[in-house]
Design an enzyme around this catalytic site. Structure first.
Site, PDB file in Angstrom:
ATOM      1  N   LYS A 107      -3.103  55.668  32.747  1.00 24.41           N
ATOM      2  CA  LYS A 107      -3.335  55.453  31.310  1.00 24.41           C
ATOM      3  C   LYS A 107      -2.309  54.489  30.681  1.00 24.41           C
ATOM      4  O   LYS A 107      -2.677  53.616  29.895  1.00 24.41           O
ATOM      5  CB  LYS A 107      -3.245  56.816  30.613  1.00 24.41           C
ATOM      6  CG  LYS A 107      -3.736  56.814  29.200  1.00 24.41           C
ATOM      7  CD  LYS A 107      -5.187  57.157  29.163  1.00 24.41           C
ATOM      8  CE  LYS A 107      -5.742  57.075  27.765  1.00 24.41           C
ATOM      9  NZ  LYS A 107      -7.201  57.261  27.781  1.00 24.41           N
ATOM     10  N   HIS A 129      13.766  66.528  43.035  1.00 20.53           N
ATOM     11  CA  HIS A 129      12.631  65.696  42.601  1.00 20.53           C
ATOM     12  C   HIS A 129      13.099  64.477  41.816  1.00 20.53           C
ATOM     13  O   HIS A 129      13.362  64.578  40.618  1.00 20.53           O
ATOM     14  CB  HIS A 129      11.680  66.536  41.745  1.00 20.53           C
ATOM     15  CG  HIS A 129      10.911  67.532  42.543  1.00 20.53           C
ATOM     16  ND1 HIS A 129       9.681  67.254  43.113  1.00 20.53           N
ATOM     17  CD2 HIS A 129      11.212  68.792  42.918  1.00 20.53           C
ATOM     18  CE1 HIS A 129       9.252  68.303  43.779  1.00 20.53           C
ATOM     19  NE2 HIS A 129      10.163  69.261  43.676  1.00 20.53           N
ATOM     20  N   VAL A 153      -9.678  53.954  24.331  1.00 16.65           N
ATOM     21  CA  VAL A 153      -9.032  52.731  24.800  1.00 16.65           C
ATOM     22  C   VAL A 153      -9.580  52.292  26.166  1.00 16.65           C
ATOM     23  O   VAL A 153      -9.754  51.093  26.408  1.00 16.65           O
ATOM     24  CB  VAL A 153      -7.487  52.909  24.829  1.00 16.65           C
ATOM     25  CG1 VAL A 153      -7.068  54.053  25.711  1.00 16.65           C
ATOM     26  CG2 VAL A 153      -6.798  51.647  25.258  1.00 16.65           C
ATOM     27  N   ASP A 154      -9.920  53.247  27.041  1.00 19.42           N
ATOM     28  CA  ASP A 154     -10.348  52.853  28.390  1.00 19.42           C
ATOM     29  C   ASP A 154     -11.602  51.977  28.364  1.00 19.42           C
ATOM     30  O   ASP A 154     -11.654  50.923  28.997  1.00 19.42           O
ATOM     31  CB  ASP A 154     -10.614  54.087  29.262  1.00 19.42           C
ATOM     32  CG  ASP A 154      -9.386  54.954  29.443  1.00 19.42           C
ATOM     33  OD1 ASP A 154      -8.282  54.482  29.104  1.00 19.42           O
ATOM     34  OD2 ASP A 154      -9.522  56.100  29.893  1.00 19.42           O
ATOM     35  N   SER A 155     -12.613  52.430  27.636  1.00 18.01           N
ATOM     36  CA  SER A 155     -13.860  51.656  27.648  1.00 18.01           C
ATOM     37  C   SER A 155     -13.667  50.311  26.946  1.00 18.01           C
ATOM     38  O   SER A 155     -14.247  49.304  27.350  1.00 18.01           O
ATOM     39  CB  SER A 155     -15.006  52.446  27.028  1.00 18.01           C
ATOM     40  OG  SER A 155     -14.779  52.679  25.660  1.00 18.01           O
ATOM     41  N   CYS A 178      11.206  67.003  48.614  1.00 13.13           N
ATOM     42  CA  CYS A 178      10.980  68.441  48.586  1.00 13.13           C
ATOM     43  C   CYS A 178      10.121  68.878  49.782  1.00 13.13           C
ATOM     44  O   CYS A 178      10.569  68.780  50.916  1.00 13.13           O
ATOM     45  CB  CYS A 178      10.385  68.851  47.239  1.00 13.13           C
ATOM     46  SG  CYS A 178      10.426  70.626  46.979  1.00 13.13           S
ATOM     47  N   TYR A 179       8.888  69.297  49.560  1.00 17.00           N
ATOM     48  CA  TYR A 179       8.041  69.674  50.700  1.00 17.00           C
ATOM     49  C   TYR A 179       7.990  68.524  51.711  1.00 17.00           C
ATOM     50  O   TYR A 179       8.008  68.747  52.926  1.00 17.00           O
ATOM     51  CB  TYR A 179       6.620  70.007  50.214  1.00 17.00           C
ATOM     52  CG  TYR A 179       5.676  70.393  51.337  1.00 17.00           C
ATOM     53  CD1 TYR A 179       5.600  71.702  51.780  1.00 17.00           C
ATOM     54  CD2 TYR A 179       4.867  69.439  51.954  1.00 17.00           C
ATOM     55  CE1 TYR A 179       4.746  72.066  52.815  1.00 17.00           C
ATOM     56  CE2 TYR A 179       3.999  69.782  52.989  1.00 17.00           C
ATOM     57  CZ  TYR A 179       3.942  71.097  53.415  1.00 17.00           C
ATOM     58  OH  TYR A 179       3.101  71.449  54.438  1.00 17.00           O
ATOM     59  N   GLY A 190       5.101  69.711  47.168  1.00 18.52           N
ATOM     60  CA  GLY A 190       3.850  70.468  47.129  1.00 18.52           C
ATOM     61  C   GLY A 190       4.161  71.948  47.136  1.00 18.52           C
ATOM     62  O   GLY A 190       5.300  72.347  47.404  1.00 18.52           O
ATOM     63  N   GLU A 242      11.373  62.116  40.799  1.00 16.59           N
ATOM     64  CA  GLU A 242      10.327  61.606  39.905  1.00 16.59           C
ATOM     65  C   GLU A 242      10.345  62.256  38.525  1.00 16.59           C
ATOM     66  O   GLU A 242       9.688  61.774  37.606  1.00 16.59           O
ATOM     67  CB  GLU A 242       8.944  61.770  40.560  1.00 16.59           C
ATOM     68  CG  GLU A 242       8.414  63.204  40.659  1.00 16.59           C
ATOM     69  CD  GLU A 242       8.907  63.991  41.875  1.00 16.59           C
ATOM     70  OE1 GLU A 242       9.952  63.614  42.447  1.00 16.59           O
ATOM     71  OE2 GLU A 242       8.254  64.978  42.254  1.00 16.59           O
ATOM     72  N   SER A 285     -16.896  53.796  23.869  1.00 13.94           N
ATOM     73  CA  SER A 285     -16.879  55.198  23.451  1.00 13.94           C
ATOM     74  C   SER A 285     -16.016  55.428  22.224  1.00 13.94           C
ATOM     75  O   SER A 285     -16.057  56.480  21.621  1.00 13.94           O
ATOM     76  CB  SER A 285     -16.315  56.043  24.585  1.00 13.94           C
ATOM     77  OG  SER A 285     -14.939  55.738  24.723  1.00 13.94           O
TER      78      SER A 285
END
Ligand code: XMP
Length: 516
Positions: A372, A176, A233-235, A89-90, A62, A178, A230
């Protein structure tokens, strides 16, 4: 942050969020390792994590400094829970500061690549090479590790780059793991999850689908649901999951606002119909266009589109007879974002806001826990076509916010054609999937040009292509010059009234991805 009930039977890792971006990325990496995780606010009570039966905790990095008076801290009880904790880290500095170590400002801020040297091969970095490249970004550092801890790794500028108390299973890394620039970062996280926390890797697309379908059946009972499609892809994935659960008691409503990309409406409709979903297609193009006439302010456009959308959707839903549930494609980053409460409104994102209360509908949000890339995997497994599943994100207000200034049918068609050229050429170059988004913007500036010995005075199209993990930050894509040249040539030749093409080389921040 809204609490989510995790799916039953899965191992859960808690990621404590000390700075949005970092926590998101860690959570994604954990999920990629097939371990379920959730993001919690920093101050979540240890008892709450205990109650949830978490198998391990990761404290994110952070932007703060642990010795600022109001710096976020963790419930000290966390270190006595008996579950492994990894501070990054933090997170590591906080662990050191709260457990009796010393944290200081670094003499030289360290930002970028560094060589990490393992001093003690303790988990989770046992088995990693003795030296490897890691990515650092810090202004403070741990000067001395807390009692009970061993210093297990260092870099040239950071003596305590990793520390461990194997007895209590507490671990810290200054770098990090990640980010992709940390070469063995994924290995390290995986070892922490599997070897230290004992996770089983039981978070899979198949298990998600089965459990979610069962949960939707429980939620909806013998009720009826309506879903808005919409084009994205999500809907489509959300509706397909609900359809699996309740079959024809789901009706999808596709509101064509005339602001979609070339071929988009047809493709979505065909895909969901092929899967057997019941779809009502509402052609509301004229209605949207007439309401948008003469409007140039981006927020005003968004507001109008949102309002008209809700109106049209509501009219259709009422026509369907009594409906109890509204399906929405909300994804996990939306859930995390809306929970922080501190983010300034840069752009008011439009969805079917306001509808549930007006129509007394209960929300069904089957993708609330997914990122996603996970939504895409679920979509593929449900049988949605690849082209649809991998399509780039697209804003709710559609092309209206990619036509700067007033929107009319002619300018919409121009941006649609330019956009199709951009996408087609980028696909042809094999770069589409490596980008978060690529598109054309029709600007409101005109310039002088010359075509076939004639003076022209035409519109400028801006081409935008960005890479990003989640749309929160983005980098402009270094597209090959010959590709940019092909795109520019084709747009000028194929889109009437456009005589100039520019490439946007602004990252986010300071720019945003969309121009409006
Ligand atoms: P910005 O432009 O804010 O966009 O950097 C970040 C991501 O969000 C999308 N976007 C929207 N999505 N309604 C949406 O559903 C909106 O009003 C909207 N505005 C931006 C954008 O395409 C990018 O992926």
């Amino acid at each position: 942050m809204k609490e989510l009930e995790s799916p039953p039977r899965h191992d859960v890792i808690a990621v404590l969020d000390f700075g949005g971006q970092y926590a998101h990325l860690i959570a994604r990496r954990v999920r990629e390792a097939r371990v379920y995780c959730e993001v919690f606010p920093p101050g979540v009570p240890a008892a709450e994590l205990g109650r949830r039966g978490v198998r391990g905790v990761i404290l994110s990095g952070g932007p703060r400094s642990v010795y600022e008076p109001d710096a976020p801290r963790v419930d000290p009880g966390l270190f006595d829970l008996g579950v492994p904790v990894l501070g990054i880290c933090y997170g590591m500095q906080l662990m050191a500061a709260q457990l009796g170590g010393v944290v200081e400002p670094a003499r030289h801020r360290e930002y970028g690549s560094a060589e990490f040297e393992v001093l003690e091969a303790l988990p989770p970095w046992d088995g990693l090479p003795r030296r490897s490249t890691v990515w650092m970004s810090h202004g403070d550092l741990v000067r001395s590790a807390p009692p009970g801890f061993t210093v297990t790794g260092r870099t040239a500028n950071t003596e305590v780059a990793a520390m461990a108390d194997p007895q209590r299973r507490l671990y810290g890394v200054q770098f990090h793991p990640e980010v992709v620039h940390t070469v063995h970062g994924r290995d390290l996280l995986q070892r922490f999850l599997y070897d230290v926390c004992g996770c089983r890797g039981d978070w899979t697309t198949g298990s998600f689908i089965d459990e979610t379908v069962a949960a939707i059946r429980r939620q909806v009972g013998d009720g009826r649901a309506v879903a808005g499609l919409s084009g994205g892809v999500d809907s489509a994935v959300a509706a397909t999951l609900v359809h699996r659960a309740i079959g024809d008691r789901l009706t999808c409503v596709f509101v064509d606002h005339g602001l979609l990309r070339a071929g988009e409406a047809e493709q979505v409709l065909e895909a969901v119909r092929d899967l057997g979903l019941k779809v009502v297609h509402v052609d509301a193009r004229d209605r949207f266009l007439s309401r948008l006439e003469g409007v140039s302010d981006p927020e005003a456009k968004r507001k109008i589109i949102g309002e008209v959308f809700v109106r049209v959707f509501e009219e259709e839903a009422r026509r369907l007879g009594p409906v109890d549930f509204l399906v929405q494609g909300t994804v996990y980053p939306d859930v995390i974002e809306s929970g922080t409460g501190s983010a300034a409104v840069i752009k008011s994102h439009h969805n079917v806001g306001g509808l549930p209360e007006r129509m007394h509908l209960t929300l069904v949000e089957p993708l609330r826990l997914l990122f996603k890339d996970e939504v895409r995997r679920v979509g593929l497994e449900l049988g949605l076509p690849e082209d649809l599943v991998w399509r780039h994100p697209f804003p709710g207000p559609g092309l209206a916010i990619r036509v700067l200034g007033p929107v009319d049918a002619e300018r919409l068609e121009a941006v649609r054609r330019a956009d199709a050229v951009v996408v087609e050429e980028i696909r042809r170059a094999g770069l589409y999937r490596s980008l978060w988004q690529c598109f054309a913007v029709l600007t409101d500036s005109r310039s002088v040009g010359v075509m076939g010995d004639q003076r022209t005075y035409g519109w400028t199209v801006a081409v935008r292509a960005v890479t990003s993990d989640d749309g929160m930050t983005a980098d402009w894509a270094r597209l090959p010059h010959d590709l940019l040249e092909r795109i520019a040539l084709r747009i000028v030749n194929e889109v009437p009234a456009v005589n100039r093409v520019v490439y946007d080389i602004t990252s986010k921040p300071p720019g945003t991805i969309e121009w409006e």
